[in-house]
Write an enzyme that holds these catalytic residues in place. Structure first.
Site, PDB file in Angstrom:
ATOM      1  N   LYS A  84      37.969  47.417  38.767  1.00 32.33           N
ATOM      2  CA  LYS A  84      38.560  46.563  37.715  1.00 32.33           C
ATOM      3  C   LYS A  84      37.610  46.141  36.605  1.00 32.33           C
ATOM      4  CE  LYS A  84      37.595  42.191  40.007  1.00 32.33           C
ATOM      5  NZ  LYS A  84      37.977  40.842  40.291  1.00 32.33           N
ATOM      6  N   SER A 124      48.351  44.994  34.477  1.00 29.17           N
ATOM      7  CA  SER A 124      47.533  44.028  33.734  1.00 29.17           C
ATOM      8  C   SER A 124      48.051  43.870  32.318  1.00 29.17           C
ATOM      9  CB  SER A 124      46.100  44.561  33.703  1.00 29.17           C
ATOM     10  OG  SER A 124      45.325  43.864  32.776  1.00 29.17           O
ATOM     11  N   THR A 126      46.366  43.976  29.959  1.00 32.56           N
ATOM     12  CA  THR A 126      45.557  44.894  29.154  1.00 32.56           C
ATOM     13  C   THR A 126      46.386  46.088  28.651  1.00 32.56           C
ATOM     14  OG1 THR A 126      43.372  45.942  29.078  1.00 32.56           O
ATOM     15  CG2 THR A 126      44.639  46.321  31.056  1.00 32.56           C
ATOM     16  N   TYR A 149      39.616  51.672  32.244  1.00 31.90           N
ATOM     17  CA  TYR A 149      40.275  50.806  33.232  1.00 31.90           C
ATOM     18  C   TYR A 149      41.722  50.534  32.812  1.00 31.90           C
ATOM     19  CZ  TYR A 149      41.987  46.560  35.362  1.00 31.90           C
ATOM     20  OH  TYR A 149      42.801  45.649  35.981  1.00 31.90           O
ATOM     21  N   LYS A 153      45.673  51.618  34.433  1.00 32.57           N
ATOM     22  CA  LYS A 153      46.834  50.748  34.697  1.00 32.57           C
ATOM     23  C   LYS A 153      48.070  51.316  34.003  1.00 32.57           C
ATOM     24  CE  LYS A 153      44.872  47.905  37.357  1.00 32.57           C
ATOM     25  NZ  LYS A 153      45.193  47.952  38.779  1.00 32.57           N
ATOM     26  N   ARG A 292      32.737  39.756  21.119  1.00 30.95           N
ATOM     27  CA  ARG A 292      32.529  40.846  22.076  1.00 30.95           C
ATOM     28  C   ARG A 292      33.424  42.023  21.663  1.00 30.95           C
ATOM     29  NH1 ARG A 292      33.922  39.511  28.344  1.00 30.95           N
ATOM     30  NH2 ARG A 292      36.036  39.484  27.491  1.00 30.95           N
TER      31      ARG A 292
HETATM   32  P1  NAD Z   1      38.961  42.869  43.721  1.00 28.88           P
HETATM   33  O1  NAD Z   1      37.898  43.837  43.362  1.00 28.88           O
HETATM   34  O2  NAD Z   1      38.556  41.526  44.201  1.00 28.88           O
HETATM   35  O3  NAD Z   1      39.943  43.518  44.807  1.00 28.88           O
HETATM   36  C1  NAD Z   1      40.180  44.886  44.892  1.00 28.88           C
HETATM   37  C2  NAD Z   1      39.943  45.322  46.333  1.00 28.88           C
HETATM   38  O4  NAD Z   1      40.195  46.730  46.424  1.00 28.88           O
HETATM   39  C3  NAD Z   1      38.495  45.091  46.776  1.00 28.88           C
HETATM   40  O5  NAD Z   1      38.503  44.366  47.991  1.00 28.88           O
HETATM   41  C4  NAD Z   1      37.933  46.486  46.970  1.00 28.88           C
HETATM   42  O6  NAD Z   1      37.002  46.555  48.046  1.00 28.88           O
HETATM   43  C5  NAD Z   1      39.190  47.303  47.249  1.00 28.88           C
HETATM   44  N1  NAD Z   1      39.101  48.713  46.897  1.00 28.88           N
HETATM   45  C6  NAD Z   1      38.671  49.274  45.740  1.00 28.88           C
HETATM   46  N2  NAD Z   1      38.767  50.611  45.796  1.00 28.88           N
HETATM   47  C7  NAD Z   1      39.259  50.908  47.034  1.00 28.88           C
HETATM   48  C8  NAD Z   1      39.578  52.122  47.692  1.00 28.88           C
HETATM   49  N3  NAD Z   1      39.367  53.315  47.139  1.00 28.88           N
HETATM   50  N4  NAD Z   1      40.091  52.064  48.935  1.00 28.88           N
HETATM   51  C9  NAD Z   1      40.293  50.860  49.548  1.00 28.88           C
HETATM   52  N5  NAD Z   1      39.997  49.689  48.976  1.00 28.88           N
HETATM   53  C10 NAD Z   1      39.496  49.714  47.721  1.00 28.88           C
HETATM   54  O7  NAD Z   1      39.929  42.748  42.454  1.00 28.88           O
HETATM   55  P2  NAD Z   1      41.096  41.700  42.157  1.00 28.88           P
HETATM   56  O8  NAD Z   1      40.652  40.827  41.046  1.00 28.88           O
HETATM   57  O9  NAD Z   1      41.584  41.098  43.414  1.00 28.88           O
HETATM   58  O10 NAD Z   1      42.187  42.686  41.561  1.00 28.88           O
HETATM   59  C11 NAD Z   1      43.191  43.258  42.370  1.00 28.88           C
HETATM   60  C12 NAD Z   1      44.024  44.205  41.522  1.00 28.88           C
HETATM   61  O11 NAD Z   1      44.569  43.482  40.434  1.00 28.88           O
HETATM   62  C13 NAD Z   1      43.223  45.347  40.906  1.00 28.88           C
HETATM   63  O12 NAD Z   1      44.020  46.502  40.909  1.00 28.88           O
HETATM   64  C14 NAD Z   1      42.975  44.871  39.494  1.00 28.88           C
HETATM   65  O13 NAD Z   1      42.805  45.953  38.597  1.00 28.88           O
HETATM   66  C15 NAD Z   1      44.266  44.119  39.202  1.00 28.88           C
HETATM   67  N6  NAD Z   1      44.104  43.104  38.144  1.00 28.88           N
HETATM   68  C16 NAD Z   1      43.107  42.165  38.260  1.00 28.88           C
HETATM   69  C17 NAD Z   1      42.941  41.218  37.259  1.00 28.88           C
HETATM   70  C18 NAD Z   1      41.832  40.220  37.316  1.00 28.88           C
HETATM   71  O14 NAD Z   1      41.501  39.628  36.273  1.00 28.88           O
HETATM   72  N7  NAD Z   1      41.231  39.956  38.472  1.00 28.88           N
HETATM   73  C19 NAD Z   1      43.819  41.214  36.159  1.00 28.88           C
HETATM   74  C20 NAD Z   1      44.839  42.174  36.092  1.00 28.88           C
HETATM   75  C21 NAD Z   1      44.965  43.119  37.110  1.00 28.88           C
HETATM   76  C1  WQD Z   2      38.356  35.570  28.335  1.00 27.97           C
HETATM   77  C2  WQD Z   2      37.891  34.933  27.030  1.00 27.97           C
HETATM   78  C3  WQD Z   2      36.194  36.211  25.909  1.00 27.97           C
HETATM   79  C4  WQD Z   2      33.132  35.727  28.992  1.00 27.97           C
HETATM   80  C5  WQD Z   2      39.730  40.718  31.196  1.00 27.97           C
HETATM   81  C6  WQD Z   2      40.183  42.159  31.194  1.00 27.97           C
HETATM   82  C7  WQD Z   2      41.651  42.237  31.517  1.00 27.97           C
HETATM   83  C8  WQD Z   2      41.980  41.497  32.821  1.00 27.97           C
HETATM   84  C9  WQD Z   2      41.413  40.119  32.822  1.00 27.97           C
HETATM   85  C10 WQD Z   2      41.994  43.067  34.610  1.00 27.97           C
HETATM   86  C11 WQD Z   2      37.698  35.942  25.887  1.00 27.97           C
HETATM   87  C12 WQD Z   2      35.639  34.879  26.347  1.00 27.97           C
HETATM   88  C13 WQD Z   2      34.297  35.661  28.254  1.00 27.97           C
HETATM   89  C14 WQD Z   2      31.976  35.064  28.492  1.00 27.97           C
HETATM   90  C15 WQD Z   2      33.256  34.301  26.601  1.00 27.97           C
HETATM   91  N1  WQD Z   2      41.424  42.140  33.963  1.00 27.97           N
HETATM   92  N2  WQD Z   2      34.365  34.971  27.099  1.00 27.97           N
HETATM   93  N3  WQD Z   2      32.089  34.375  27.321  1.00 27.97           N
HETATM   94  O1  WQD Z   2      38.759  39.796  28.355  1.00 27.97           O
HETATM   95  O2  WQD Z   2      40.816  38.299  28.464  1.00 27.97           O
HETATM   96  O3  WQD Z   2      40.448  39.999  30.197  1.00 27.97           O
HETATM   97  O4  WQD Z   2      40.015  40.147  32.481  1.00 27.97           O
HETATM   98  O5  WQD Z   2      43.004  43.624  34.385  1.00 27.97           O
HETATM   99  O6  WQD Z   2      41.946  43.594  31.616  1.00 27.97           O
HETATM  100  O7  WQD Z   2      39.921  42.712  29.915  1.00 27.97           O
HETATM  101  O8  WQD Z   2      39.009  38.023  30.171  1.00 27.97           O
HETATM  102  O9  WQD Z   2      37.525  36.358  31.194  1.00 27.97           O
HETATM  103  O10 WQD Z   2      36.495  38.403  30.133  1.00 27.97           O
HETATM  104  O11 WQD Z   2      37.510  36.662  28.662  1.00 27.97           O
HETATM  105  O12 WQD Z   2      33.288  33.685  25.526  1.00 27.97           O
HETATM  106  O13 WQD Z   2      30.885  35.122  29.082  1.00 27.97           O
HETATM  107  O14 WQD Z   2      36.591  34.354  27.245  1.00 27.97           O
HETATM  108  O15 WQD Z   2      35.673  36.591  24.665  1.00 27.97           O
HETATM  109  O16 WQD Z   2      38.070  35.288  24.708  1.00 27.97           O
HETATM  110  P1  WQD Z   2      39.737  39.045  29.153  1.00 27.97           P
HETATM  111  P2  WQD Z   2      37.570  37.381  30.118  1.00 27.97           P
END
Ligand code: NAD
Ligand code: WQD
Length: 334
Positions: A84, A124, A126, A149, A153, A292
């Protein structure tokens, strides 16, 4: 009802397992522990009183994954497993495509073979890219992603939509998460970043715990009330509860639905910083830096569809998100 949770020891997965167990579901976790720890299984047990079944399996290893399907009569799958980190995905795109696409295809093929017809997928915000006006609505469809990434998605959304068109037995809910933060109120599970955090709240938490000197605020010249970026932060426990609703929905419908999961409200970087200062009771040092690359000014969800289809509405506000994040960070330091 037995639910397979891939990535179930991860940040969002672990909170979702807690909510599933609390709602009477049996949980089977598959995780290769690439970005999480086996301790999380015990923590889930401490919180819920029930130890989930755990397989240390990589979803890229189809034989190992198939054993899980053979040994369990599964009703549905929640698919979190994947990489991620946005920046890392730019540096090593093939690793991201292999894990997030090939791994997912293995899973979907096994679901088909073993007649498991219900899927909730972690997408996401994103996938909206920089193409649309806020609030982001599901009907906008898929925008132009700006990193591999995000593209994984988007590709998963397209693959799942095609699978559902081809198989009328399937029911797939694609949840587009906004910015999950916070931790379980017990302080036992939360987000443990690998290396220097990219995301705002994990970075702030490390400044507060003394691991980093100050927060870099990436730009204060955006067209927002205080010039800093605005995002839709959602408490991870609210997000976990949305998964329980999504599973209920999937079990009772057919076809694909894309659903935003956010609060519908945006907070600026400075507002989050202030809320965190309130939670920890101290001033948090910061410096204003250049923007950024790849960041957008404002991102928040239209939440009407989640309310209408799932009956889901986020409960926790930004203060509570920061309080729970801070509690978890302090427990880590102990
Ligand atoms: P995370 O990294 O904490 O959890 C993902 C888990 O998947 C981890 O425990 C990792 O060990 C496991 N993993 C990765 N590749 C693997 C594989 N090949 N086989 C088995 N296990 C595997 O991430 P998270 O923040 O809990 O995110 C969970 C999901 O949500 C992800 O798909 C991420 O892209 C999506 N997502 C996260 C966010 C965010 O900001 N955290 C936002 C939008 C979407
Ligand atoms: C939030 C705000 C930064 C860090 C990302 C991924 C998105 C999703 C969630 C997985 C922005 C600002 C950040 C710092 C800062 N993940 N910032 N100083 O970029 O909205 O989303 O995580 O799907 O795909 O892109 O989240 O927490 O990185 O940033 O000023 O050190 O905080 O510029 O405005 P973002 P973020």
């Amino acid at each position: 009802m037995k639910i397979l949770v891939t990535g179930g020891t991860g940040y969002i997965g672990s909170h979702t397992c807690v909510e599933l167990i609390n709602n009477g579901y049996e949980v089977v976790i598959v995780d290769n522990l690439n970005n999480s720890s086996i301790d999380v299984i015990d923590k889930i047990q401490q919180i819920t009183g029930i130890k989930p079944v755990f397989y240390q399996v990589d979803i890229l290893e189809k034989d190992g994954l198939e054993k899980v399907f053979e040994e369990n009569q599964l009703n549905a799958v929640i698919h979190f497993a994947g990489y991620k980190a946005v920046g890392e995905s730019v540096a090593i795109p093939l690793t991201y495509y292999e894990n997030n696409i090939s791994g997912s295809i293995n899973l979907y093929q096994l679901m088909k073979k073993h007649h498991v017809n219900n899927l909730v997928f972690s997408s996401s915000a994103t996938v909206y890219g920089d193409d649309f006006d806020v609030p982001f609505k599901e009907e906008y469809g898929l925008g132009t992603t700006t990193n591999p990434y995000g593209t994984t998605k988007k590709m998963n959304e397209m693959i799942i939509t095609d699978m559902c068109k081809a198989d009328s037995d399937l029911s797939c809910v694609l949840l587009r998460y906004f910015n999950p933060i916070g931790a379980h109120e017990s302080g036992l599970i939360g987000e443990i970043p690998n290396g220097i955090p990219n995301n705002l709240v994990p970075y702030i938490a490390q400044v507060v715990s003394g691991q980093r000197e100050y927060l870099n605020v990436w730009g204060n010249d955006y067209n927002t009330p205080d010039g800093t970026g605005v995002r839709d932060y959602i408490h991870v426990v609210d997000l976990a509860r949305a998964h329980v609703k999504a599973i209920e929905y999937a079990l009772n419908h057919k076809g694909t639905e894309v659903i935003n999961i956010g609060t519908g409200k945006g907070y600026s970087v400075m507002e989050v910083l202030k809320a965190y200062e309130k939670a920890c009771g101290k001033e948090i040092p910061y410096r204003i830096m250049n923007r950024r690359p790849g960041d957008i000014a404002v991102c928040y969800a239209d939440t009407e569809k989640a309310e209408r289809l799932l009956g889901f509405k986020a409960e926790y506000d930004i203060d509570r998100m920061c309080e729970d994040s801070y509690r978890f960070t302090r427990m880590l330091d102990k």
